[in-house]
Design a protein around this motif. Structure first.
Motif, mmCIF file in Angstrom:
data_model
loop_
_atom_site.group_PDB
_atom_site.id
_atom_site.type_symbol
_atom_site.label_atom_id
_atom_site.label_comp_id
_atom_site.label_asym_id
_atom_site.label_seq_id
_atom_site.Cartn_x
_atom_site.Cartn_y
_atom_site.Cartn_z
ATOM 1 N N HIS A 199 0.489 -1.253 -0.060
ATOM 2 C CA HIS A 199 0.254 -0.220 -0.452
ATOM 3 C C HIS A 199 0.607 1.609 0.242
ATOM 4 O O HIS A 199 0.296 2.605 -0.279
ATOM 5 N N HIS A 200 1.622 1.318 0.484
ATOM 6 C CA HIS A 200 3.309 2.335 -0.308
ATOM 7 C C HIS A 200 4.264 2.344 -0.139
ATOM 8 O O HIS A 200 5.044 1.229 -0.466
ATOM 9 N N TYR A 201 4.887 2.947 -0.480
ATOM 10 C CA TYR A 201 5.503 3.191 -1.911
ATOM 11 C C TYR A 201 7.252 3.952 -1.324
ATOM 12 O O TYR A 201 8.340 3.821 -2.411
ATOM 13 N N TYR A 202 7.006 4.411 -0.223
ATOM 14 C CA TYR A 202 8.109 4.429 0.458
ATOM 15 C C TYR A 202 8.358 3.054 1.506
ATOM 16 O O TYR A 202 8.208 3.907 2.867
ATOM 17 N N PRO A 203 8.825 2.333 1.124
ATOM 18 C CA PRO A 203 8.362 1.633 2.528
ATOM 19 C C PRO A 203 9.250 1.779 3.465
ATOM 20 O O PRO A 203 10.750 1.586 2.780
ATOM 21 N N ALA A 204 9.059 0.772 4.421
ATOM 22 C CA ALA A 204 10.465 1.057 5.761
ATOM 23 C C ALA A 204 11.123 -0.374 4.911
ATOM 24 O O ALA A 204 12.347 -0.343 5.674
ATOM 25 N N TYR A 205 11.070 -1.756 4.064
ATOM 26 C CA TYR A 205 11.784 -2.531 4.529
ATOM 27 C C TYR A 205 10.530 -3.423 2.523
ATOM 28 O O TYR A 205 9.458 -3.094 2.205
ATOM 29 N N ASN A 244 14.473 5.816 3.663
ATOM 30 C CA ASN A 244 13.053 5.583 3.336
ATOM 31 C C ASN A 244 11.355 6.233 4.552
ATOM 32 O O ASN A 244 11.692 5.682 5.672
ATOM 33 N N ASP A 245 10.916 7.047 3.976
ATOM 34 C CA ASP A 245 9.687 7.290 5.357
ATOM 35 C C ASP A 245 8.270 7.552 3.778
ATOM 36 O O ASP A 245 8.311 8.576 3.668
ATOM 37 N N CYS A 246 7.429 6.485 4.784
ATOM 38 C CA CYS A 246 6.328 6.740 4.121
ATOM 39 C C CYS A 246 5.609 8.175 4.103
ATOM 40 O O CYS A 246 5.296 8.472 3.471
ATOM 41 N N ALA A 247 5.489 8.298 5.441
ATOM 42 C CA ALA A 247 4.569 9.299 5.171
ATOM 43 C C ALA A 247 4.684 10.818 5.077
ATOM 44 O O ALA A 247 4.281 12.050 4.165
ATOM 45 N N VAL A 256 10.429 10.434 1.110
ATOM 46 C CA VAL A 256 11.615 10.478 1.088
ATOM 47 C C VAL A 256 12.038 8.882 0.596
ATOM 48 O O VAL A 256 11.819 7.864 1.554
ATOM 49 N N GLY A 257 12.711 8.757 -0.117
ATOM 50 C CA GLY A 257 13.705 7.694 -0.021
ATOM 51 C C GLY A 257 13.742 7.560 -1.763
ATOM 52 O O GLY A 257 13.363 8.068 -2.221
ATOM 53 N N THR A 258 13.476 5.580 -1.587
ATOM 54 C CA THR A 258 13.680 4.998 -2.887
ATOM 55 C C THR A 258 11.810 4.035 -3.528
ATOM 56 O O THR A 258 11.816 4.434 -2.026
ATOM 57 N N TYR A 259 11.555 5.005 -4.303
ATOM 58 C CA TYR A 259 10.484 4.708 -4.546
ATOM 59 C C TYR A 259 10.170 3.281 -4.962
ATOM 60 O O TYR A 259 11.017 2.857 -5.917
ATOM 61 N N SER A 260 9.509 2.348 -4.559
ATOM 62 C CA SER A 260 9.865 0.761 -4.503
ATOM 63 C C SER A 260 9.841 0.555 -5.870
ATOM 64 O O SER A 260 10.812 -0.417 -6.257
ATOM 65 N N THR A 319 0.604 8.683 -4.888
ATOM 66 C CA THR A 319 1.954 9.125 -4.832
ATOM 67 C C THR A 319 2.925 8.999 -5.845
ATOM 68 O O THR A 319 3.361 7.763 -6.557
ATOM 69 N N VAL A 320 3.440 10.015 -6.701
ATOM 70 C CA VAL A 320 4.775 9.692 -7.166
ATOM 71 C C VAL A 320 5.594 10.983 -7.083
ATOM 72 O O VAL A 320 5.612 12.334 -6.904
ATOM 73 N N PRO A 321 7.025 10.306 -7.865
ATOM 74 C CA PRO A 321 7.909 11.688 -7.844
ATOM 75 C C PRO A 321 7.429 12.802 -8.897
ATOM 76 O O PRO A 321 7.325 12.302 -9.901
ATOM 77 N N ASP A 322 8.130 13.581 -8.308
ATOM 78 C CA ASP A 322 7.629 15.112 -8.900
ATOM 79 C C ASP A 322 7.946 15.226 -10.982
ATOM 80 O O ASP A 322 7.062 15.524 -11.516
ATOM 81 N N ASP A 323 9.253 14.274 -11.247
ATOM 82 C CA ASP A 323 9.179 13.847 -11.898
ATOM 83 C C ASP A 323 7.976 13.892 -13.364
ATOM 84 O O ASP A 323 8.436 14.084 -14.439
ATOM 85 N N SER A 324 8.223 12.403 -13.189
ATOM 86 C CA SER A 324 6.607 12.100 -13.348
ATOM 87 C C SER A 324 5.171 13.366 -13.732
ATOM 88 O O SER A 324 4.593 13.046 -14.228
ATOM 89 N N LYS A 325 5.297 13.416 -12.580
ATOM 90 C CA LYS A 325 4.148 14.405 -12.808
ATOM 91 C C LYS A 325 3.752 15.989 -13.523
ATOM 92 O O LYS A 325 3.452 16.738 -13.891
ATOM 93 N N GLN A 326 5.391 16.185 -13.910
ATOM 94 C CA GLN A 326 5.425 17.416 -14.511
ATOM 95 C C GLN A 326 4.741 17.583 -15.675
ATOM 96 O O GLN A 326 4.773 18.847 -16.420
ATOM 97 N N PRO A 327 4.974 16.367 -16.454
ATOM 98 C CA PRO A 327 4.502 16.807 -18.013
ATOM 99 C C PRO A 327 2.673 17.387 -17.992
ATOM 100 O O PRO A 327 1.789 18.009 -18.953
#
Length: 469
Positions: A167-173, A186-189, A192-196, A230-238
């Motif tokens: 359910h979360h894209y920046y999981p703790a593991y 990674n921090d879900c809330a 930040v971190g690596t997008y799964s 939720t998605v990194p900003d570069d994918s929302k840019q267009p």
């Protein structure tokens, strides 16, 4: 006599020599193709350009369709993730399946896991000499026992074991085989971190590189574009400054981005980017022409409120058995074997993948299944294609038990404590006109079939219930 004996011995010696040198007298079978099955999560039929999407750009998916074959009537295994994926992997639909719901909707809350006696497509392909890997959302190991991907025919696993972890894209593991891999940055809330799904793509590229010399099966179930949005900003840019209506999101269990429309479009575009990376890697490794790539979605859309027309011309979405909940995008590409730009109206479903893969690999399914191989259709041989007499689905979340059966053009839907519904999909693909009152004999036939074909399961009775957790 001596001369004949000498010739005979010479022949035997030559045969042995050829055998030991690896040059067998029998014709050598064609090289088995690699198989990659890319599965999106909650991607609607209408979310992709090749099915009519205009707002979200999907150039790599559209190219996949332009270079391969699109199915216009392909069905998921269910309208929710767990049972749908189980049908894909086992070739058995929800009338007979081990997994018919998610664990929290079972009668007693027991984990909805595959059992050891369930035979998956990975196990079948291993018999044929394939290396097998699953990277992404497994979701069939809720109890941590028999549903483990490594116990179900996969040589390698990386990703989410349970559906709630996904359910979360920046999981703790994440999990690598049976080891928990911590992701301390990674921090879900705070997102930040690596997008799964970036990690899944990197792992997939590594798997392809490592197994390019041998036939491999890679099951690649991404979690896009499932909630959370939720998605990194570069994918929302267009999609910025296009005048789209904002869709404010409430943060609770899901840590959504502020604008749901921007996030959703960006997530679909990021999925499209991943597919492009996979296709580029296949060419780079020189195995593009010997790899069958299939892309589909586990069920209909769970997010769209109509802005994206995610369900296309169809009614309903996730958790429903109207066409929008179960008819999903499907495209298959295999250069030199599948005609580029082809369209097929062949009616097929997730449980057809296992027999298709078996036919490709030259083995027969180990146990009885519900699926029918669609390989003849892929290869442009419609006269050799067997057709289904019926399709069956059931789902039991929120709205209570729902069953649906498709027989030819007739689609019957039985909802909990609601009148039976009947639609003719040939004339009414949007399921707008209920014909049950005009065709009582067809209603009776479908209702009778629903009862006859279904086997009982102690955890999944057709009763109204609430989620247990």
């Amino acid at each position: 006599m001596k001369r004949l004996k000498v010739i005979s011995l010479l022949g035997l010696s030559m045969a042995l020599l050829l055998s030991f040198s690896g040059k067998l007298m029998e014709p050598v079978a064609a090289k088995k193709p690699n198989i990659i099955f890319i599965l999106a999560d909650d991607l609607g039929y209408g979310d992709v350009g090749f099915n009519g999407q205009t707002k979200i750009k999907t150039p790599h998916l559209d190219r996949l369709a332009a270079e391969g074959m699109s199915f216009r009537q392909h069905y998921a295994g269910s309208s929710v993730c767990g049972p749908s994926r189980a049908a894909l992997l086992t070739g058995i639909h929800t009338a007979h399946a081990t997994v018919r719901e998610l664990s929290e909707w079972s009668l007693n809350g027991k984990p909805a896991d595959l059992l050891l006696e369930d035979i998956t497509v990975a196990e079948e392909l291993k018999r044929a000499g394939y290396k097998t890997g699953i990277i992404g959302k497994w979701g069939l190991d809720e109890g941590g026992t028999t549903g483990n991907a490594l116990a179900q025919g996969f040589d390698y696993f990386y990703g989410f074991r349970t559906h709630r972890e996904a359910h979360h894209y920046y999981p703790a593991y994440l999990w690598k085989n049976n080891d928990k891999v911590l992701l301390p940055g990674n921090d879900c809330a705070h997102k930040v971190g690596t997008y799964s799904n970036d990690s899944f793509t990197s792992e997939a590229l590594g798997f392809i590189q490592a197994h390019k010399a041998a036939p491999f099966f890679l099951y690649l179930p991404f979690t896009l574009p499932h909630n959370e949005l939720t998605v990194p900003d570069d994918s929302k840019q267009p999609y910025l400054n296009l005048g789209w209506p904002e869709r404010p999101m409430t943060v609770a269990h899901y840590h959504h981005d502020p604008d749901g429309n921007l996030a959703y479009a960006g997530m679909v575009s990021r999925l499209d980017r991943y597919v492009g990376q996979i296709m580029t890697e296949l060419k780079k490794q020189g195995i593009d022409e010997n790899t069958l790539v299939i892309l589909s979605s586990d069920n209909g859309p769970g997010f769209d409120n109509g802005f994206f027309d995610s369900n296309g011309p169809y009614r309903g979405g996730k958790l429903q058995l109207y066409e929008g909940g179960i008819r999903v995008p499907f495209v298959a590409r295999w250069p030199g074997h599948i005609k580029a730009g082809a369209l097929s109206d062949h009616a097929s479903a997730f449980w057809d993948f296992l027999p298709t893969a078996c036919e490709l690999a030259g083995v027969k399914p180990t146990t009885p299944i519900d699926g029918i191989s669609y390989l003849p259709t892929l290869l442009g041989k419609p006269k050799a294609q067997r057709e289904h007499e019926y399709f069956y689905w059931e789902v039991n979340e929120r709205e209570g038990p729902i069953q649906a059966v498709l027989m030819g053009p007739w689609k019957g839907i039985k909802r909990y404590e609601k009148p039976f519904e009947l639609y003719n999909l040939r004339d009414d693909e949007g399921e707008t006109t209920d014909l049950s009152a005009k065709h009582p004999a067809i209603v009776a036939k479908i209702e009778s079939f629903m009862t006859r074909t279904r086997t009982e399961h102690p955890e999944f009775p057709l009763t109204k219930r609430k989620a247990l957790y």
